[in-house]
Motif scaffolding. Structure first.
Motif, short mmCIF file in Angstrom:
data_model
loop_
_atom_site.label_atom_id
_atom_site.label_comp_id
_atom_site.label_asym_id
_atom_site.label_seq_id
_atom_site.Cartn_x
_atom_site.Cartn_y
_atom_site.Cartn_z
N THR A 13 5.50 7.39 3.65
CA THR A 13 4.22 8.08 3.73
C THR A 13 3.08 7.15 4.09
OG1 THR A 13 4.06 7.80 1.36
CG2 THR A 13 4.80 9.92 2.15
N THR A 14 3.33 5.84 4.14
CA THR A 14 2.26 4.92 4.52
C THR A 14 2.07 4.96 6.02
OG1 THR A 14 3.90 3.18 4.55
CG2 THR A 14 2.50 3.32 2.61
N HIS A 15 0.86 4.68 6.46
CA HIS A 15 0.58 4.64 7.89
C HIS A 15 0.89 3.25 8.43
CE1 HIS A 15 -2.58 8.08 7.42
NE2 HIS A 15 -1.35 8.44 7.19
N SER A 16 1.24 3.20 9.73
CA SER A 16 1.57 1.90 10.31
C SER A 16 0.33 1.16 10.77
CB SER A 16 2.53 2.09 11.49
OG SER A 16 1.94 2.97 12.43
N ASP A 17 -0.81 1.89 11.01
CA ASP A 17 -1.99 1.16 11.40
C ASP A 17 -2.65 0.53 10.17
OD1 ASP A 17 -3.47 4.28 11.37
OD2 ASP A 17 -4.35 2.61 10.27
N HIS A 18 -3.56 -0.37 10.39
CA HIS A 18 -4.14 -1.09 9.26
C HIS A 18 -5.61 -0.75 9.08
CE1 HIS A 18 -0.51 -3.23 8.41
NE2 HIS A 18 -0.37 -3.45 9.70
N SER A 19 -5.99 0.44 9.51
CA SER A 19 -7.34 0.92 9.26
C SER A 19 -7.60 0.94 7.76
CB SER A 19 -7.49 2.33 9.83
OG SER A 19 -8.49 3.01 9.15
N ASP A 20 -8.83 0.60 7.34
CA ASP A 20 -9.16 0.62 5.93
C ASP A 20 -9.52 2.00 5.44
OD1 ASP A 20 -10.60 -2.68 5.73
OD2 ASP A 20 -8.62 -1.96 5.22
N ASP A 21 -9.60 2.99 6.37
CA ASP A 21 -10.05 4.33 5.99
C ASP A 21 -9.24 4.91 4.85
OD1 ASP A 21 -10.83 5.43 9.35
OD2 ASP A 21 -11.90 4.17 7.92
N HIS A 22 -7.95 4.68 4.87
CA HIS A 22 -7.06 5.30 3.90
C HIS A 22 -6.44 4.29 2.95
CE1 HIS A 22 -6.54 8.81 6.97
NE2 HIS A 22 -7.62 8.95 6.22
N THR A 23 -7.05 3.16 2.83
CA THR A 23 -6.47 2.14 1.96
C THR A 23 -6.77 2.45 0.50
OG1 THR A 23 -6.63 0.44 3.63
CG2 THR A 23 -6.48 -0.31 1.35
N VAL A 24 -5.73 2.40 -0.30
CA VAL A 24 -5.86 2.60 -1.74
C VAL A 24 -5.30 1.37 -2.43
CG1 VAL A 24 -5.19 4.00 -3.73
CG2 VAL A 24 -5.64 5.09 -1.53
N ARG A 25 -6.09 0.81 -3.31
CA ARG A 25 -5.61 -0.33 -4.11
C ARG A 25 -5.36 0.15 -5.52
NH1 ARG A 25 -9.31 -2.61 -0.62
NH2 ARG A 25 -8.62 -4.48 0.50
N LEU A 26 -4.22 -0.20 -6.03
CA LEU A 26 -3.89 0.15 -7.41
C LEU A 26 -2.87 -0.84 -7.93
CD1 LEU A 26 -1.45 3.19 -7.47
CD2 LEU A 26 -2.10 2.05 -5.38
N THR A 27 -2.63 -0.79 -9.21
CA THR A 27 -1.62 -1.66 -9.82
C THR A 27 -0.46 -0.80 -10.25
OG1 THR A 27 -3.34 -3.17 -10.60
CG2 THR A 27 -1.19 -3.34 -11.66
N VAL A 28 0.73 -1.16 -9.80
CA VAL A 28 1.93 -0.40 -10.15
C VAL A 28 2.90 -1.34 -10.86
CG1 VAL A 28 3.84 1.00 -9.29
CG2 VAL A 28 1.62 1.06 -8.12
N ASN A 29 3.20 -1.01 -12.09
CA ASN A 29 4.13 -1.82 -12.90
C ASN A 29 3.74 -3.30 -12.88
OD1 ASN A 29 5.49 0.52 -13.47
ND2 ASN A 29 7.05 0.22 -11.90
N GLY A 30 2.45 -3.55 -13.02
CA GLY A 30 1.93 -4.91 -13.12
C GLY A 30 1.70 -5.62 -11.80
N GLU A 31 2.02 -4.95 -10.71
CA GLU A 31 1.89 -5.59 -9.39
C GLU A 31 0.76 -4.90 -8.61
OE1 GLU A 31 4.87 -6.47 -5.62
OE2 GLU A 31 5.70 -5.99 -7.60
N GLU A 32 -0.14 -5.69 -8.07
CA GLU A 32 -1.21 -5.10 -7.27
C GLU A 32 -0.66 -4.63 -5.94
OE1 GLU A 32 -4.95 -7.10 -6.93
OE2 GLU A 32 -4.83 -7.86 -8.98
N ARG A 33 -1.04 -3.43 -5.56
CA ARG A 33 -0.56 -2.83 -4.32
C ARG A 33 -1.74 -2.39 -3.48
NH1 ARG A 33 5.04 -3.11 -3.23
NH2 ARG A 33 6.18 -2.88 -5.20
N ARG A 34 -1.59 -2.55 -2.17
CA ARG A 34 -2.57 -2.07 -1.22
C ARG A 34 -1.82 -1.13 -0.29
NH1 ARG A 34 -4.33 -3.39 3.87
NH2 ARG A 34 -6.57 -3.33 4.25
#
Ligand code: FES
Ligand code: FES
Length: 167
Positions: free
Chosen positions: A3-24
């Protein structure tokens, strides 16, 4: 399909922590968190059941509180901490709720157990000494199609230190 997009636009970037690991993550704003966890992060503890917020199979913890990931847009958890079933154990030490479900052999097919365990963990995070009635109320909207409710409640009571009480 991821479900992630292949482009690296920041428009849809979500940062969160999942099971102790930071995810972008780069996801469409309305993408349910469950799809991201299972399809993109390969965290298959949370299950897809109804997809409508009704059965509880998809339960995760968001900042320690139970949430139904199938109806939770990933954007809604930006900046928050998500814990899945995979993140409950501390190394080789299972969470006491997981251990209680094993000790009570509280499973048939096991499909509902993610939701049951995460719901009990959420309640214990809020209230370490719940009554049996509070456990029943917390689990009231988690469905088990196998009818394992007696064993599940016994496990919940054991996890809450109510082992001596009849489920
Ligand atoms: S799959 Fe989320 S509540 Fe049923
Ligand atoms: S053990 Fe099968 S759905 Fe609960």
């Amino acid at each position: 399909m991821p479900t992630t997009h292949s482009d690296h636009s920041d428009d849809h970037t979500v940062r969160l922590t999942v099971n102790g690991e930071e995810r972008r993550l780069n996801v469409a704003p309305s993408t349910p968190l469950l799809y991201v966890l299972r399809n993109d992060l390969s965290l298959n503890g949370p299950k897809f059941g109804c997809g409508l917020g009704e059965c509880g199979a998809c339960m995760v913890l968001v900042d320690g509180r139970a949430a139904r990931a199938c109806v939770l847009p990933t954007k809604a958890v930006a900046g928050l901490t998500v814990t899945t079933l995979e993140g409950l154990a501390d190394g080789n030490h299972l969470d006491p709720v997981q251990q209680a479900f094993i000790d009570e052999q509280a499973a048939q097919c096991g499909y509902c157990l993610n939701g049951m365990i995460m719901t009990v963990r959420s309640l214990l995070n809020e209230n370490p000494t719940p009554t049996r009635e509070q456990l029943v109320a917390a689990l009231d909207h988690n469905l088990c199609r196998c009818g394992t409710h007696v064993e599940i409640l016994a496990a919940a009571c054991r996890a809450a230190g109510l082992k001596g009480e009849s489920p």
